[in-house]
Design a protein around this motif. Structure first.
Motif, PDB file in Angstrom:
ATOM      1  N   ASN A  19       0.883  -1.092   0.137  1.00 10.36           N
ATOM      2  CA  ASN A  19       0.073  -0.041  -0.057  1.00 10.36           C
ATOM      3  C   ASN A  19       0.871   1.257  -0.073  1.00 10.36           C
ATOM      4  N   SER A  38      -9.978   0.099  -6.126  1.00  7.67           N
ATOM      5  CA  SER A  38      -9.462   1.454  -6.621  1.00  7.67           C
ATOM      6  C   SER A  38     -10.068   2.482  -5.598  1.00  7.67           C
ATOM      7  N   ARG A  39      -9.075   3.296  -5.625  1.00 12.21           N
ATOM      8  CA  ARG A  39      -9.495   4.846  -4.863  1.00 12.21           C
ATOM      9  C   ARG A  39      -9.396   5.900  -5.653  1.00 12.21           C
ATOM     10  N   ASP A  66      -9.950   8.809  -5.154  1.00 15.41           N
ATOM     11  CA  ASP A  66      -9.729  10.111  -4.338  1.00 15.41           C
ATOM     12  C   ASP A  66      -8.202   9.980  -4.024  1.00 15.41           C
ATOM     13  N   GLN A  67      -7.326   8.909  -4.247  1.00 16.43           N
ATOM     14  CA  GLN A  67      -6.002   8.774  -3.602  1.00 16.43           C
ATOM     15  C   GLN A  67      -5.310   7.942  -4.869  1.00 16.43           C
ATOM     16  N   PRO A  94      -3.935   2.098  -5.870  1.00 12.94           N
ATOM     17  CA  PRO A  94      -5.152   1.116  -5.298  1.00 12.94           C
ATOM     18  C   PRO A  94      -4.879   0.782  -3.906  1.00 12.94           C
ATOM     19  N   LEU A  95      -5.735  -0.025  -3.313  1.00 15.20           N
ATOM     20  CA  LEU A  95      -5.656  -0.257  -1.774  1.00 15.20           C
ATOM     21  C   LEU A  95      -5.784  -1.646  -1.889  1.00 15.20           C
ATOM     22  N   ARG A 102       0.831   4.023  -3.018  1.00 11.21           N
ATOM     23  CA  ARG A 102       0.371   5.224  -2.767  1.00 11.21           C
ATOM     24  C   ARG A 102       1.626   6.213  -3.404  1.00 11.21           C
TER      25      ARG A 102
END
Length: 267
Positions: free
Chosen positions: A204, A248-249, A251-252, A255-256, A208
């Motif tokens: 993660n 999927s994210r 807003d970030q 992925p998570l 990121r």
């Protein structure tokens, strides 16, 4: 211009620990290297930094074989933070950071080097440790002081070319807050035109902060690409033996990855 491994094989003793593999680190990016224990990640860093010579293939820094660079010129462009950095002397944290200025000893004078060392400590949240003896620091504090040393080494851009920062598990001994601080500093270094390769175990964190992820397994590079392209349930299951859900994210960045348990062993 890049730092590039071309079909390299790395051996320790009589055993091959990495390769043959090719990988390119480009200015302006953060490249995360992930993989299970024993995949060859640290050996790759050792080859890219020049600590280990390649049995076959070679490493090129901006088109020139790494071993052909004069040591001072190479150190002005290429810095490495190892998993463990031993130091047997009672230097203060500031003096450790100041060691990074050695390749620039003739460029700005002692006062400017001291300013850079203090700025590097500030960038790693260790400025309050400046007068502390290095051996008295915790493992995480030592790691951040060592990062300050490497940042001080690469603080001044070379007259030509780019700067390359290699980080071998820089978050391993850090608390959650400082894990993000170190990787935010890596992203800032890339935004300034530098290139960063970092070995990570936390997928993660890699998702990121990395522009690209290279997955190593059994000494080979099995996949390279963006976090979205690389971090798939099948690849993670096949490489790490772990069942995951990947979300999927929007807003970030990235992925998570949610662990779901160990993957079933093949029959």
């Amino acid at each position: 211009m890049s730092l590039e491994a071309r079909e390299v094989e790395v051996w320790r003793g009589r055993g091959r620990v990495a390769g043959p593999l090719s990988l390119e680190l480009r200015p302006g990016e953060v490249l995360a290297v992930v993989g299970p224990n024993g995949a060859g990640k640290s050996s790759l860093v050792a080859a890219l930094s020049g600590e280990l010579r390649c049995r076959t293939g070679d490493v090129f820094l901006e088109g020139r074989a790494l071993h052909a660079w004069p040591s001072v010129e190479r150190a002005q462009r290429l810095g490495v933070l190892l998993q463990e950095s031993s130091l047997g002397f009672g230097f203060t944290a500031l003096e450790v950071a100041l060691l990074g200025r050695s390749p620039h000893a003739r460029r700005g004078g002692a006062e400017s080097d001291l300013e850079v060392a203090r700025a590097a400590l500030d960038a790693t949240d260790t400025q309050h440790l400046a007068s502390r003896a290095y051996p008295t620091l915790s493992g995480g504090e030592r790691q951040r002081v060592q990062l300050a040393r490497v940042l001080a080494q690469l603080w001044t851009p070379p007259a030509s070319g780019h700067r390359y920062l290699l980080l071998d598990e820089p978050t391993a001994s850090l608390d959650l807050s400082h894990q993000h601080l170190v990787l935010e500093r890596a992203r800032a270094f890339a935004r300034e035109g530098g290139a960063v390769l970092t070995v990570l175990h936390d997928l993660n964190l890699a998702a990121r902060y990395a522009d690209r992820i290279a997955v190593l397994d059994r000494g080979r590079c099995v996949e390279t690409g963006t976090p979205v392209d690389v971090l798939t349930p099948d690849l993670i299951a096949n490489t790490f033996g772990l069942r995951v859900e990947v979300l999927s994210r929007p807003d970030q960045p990235g992925p998570l990855v949610i662990p779901m348990g160990r993957a079933a062993s093949p029959p």
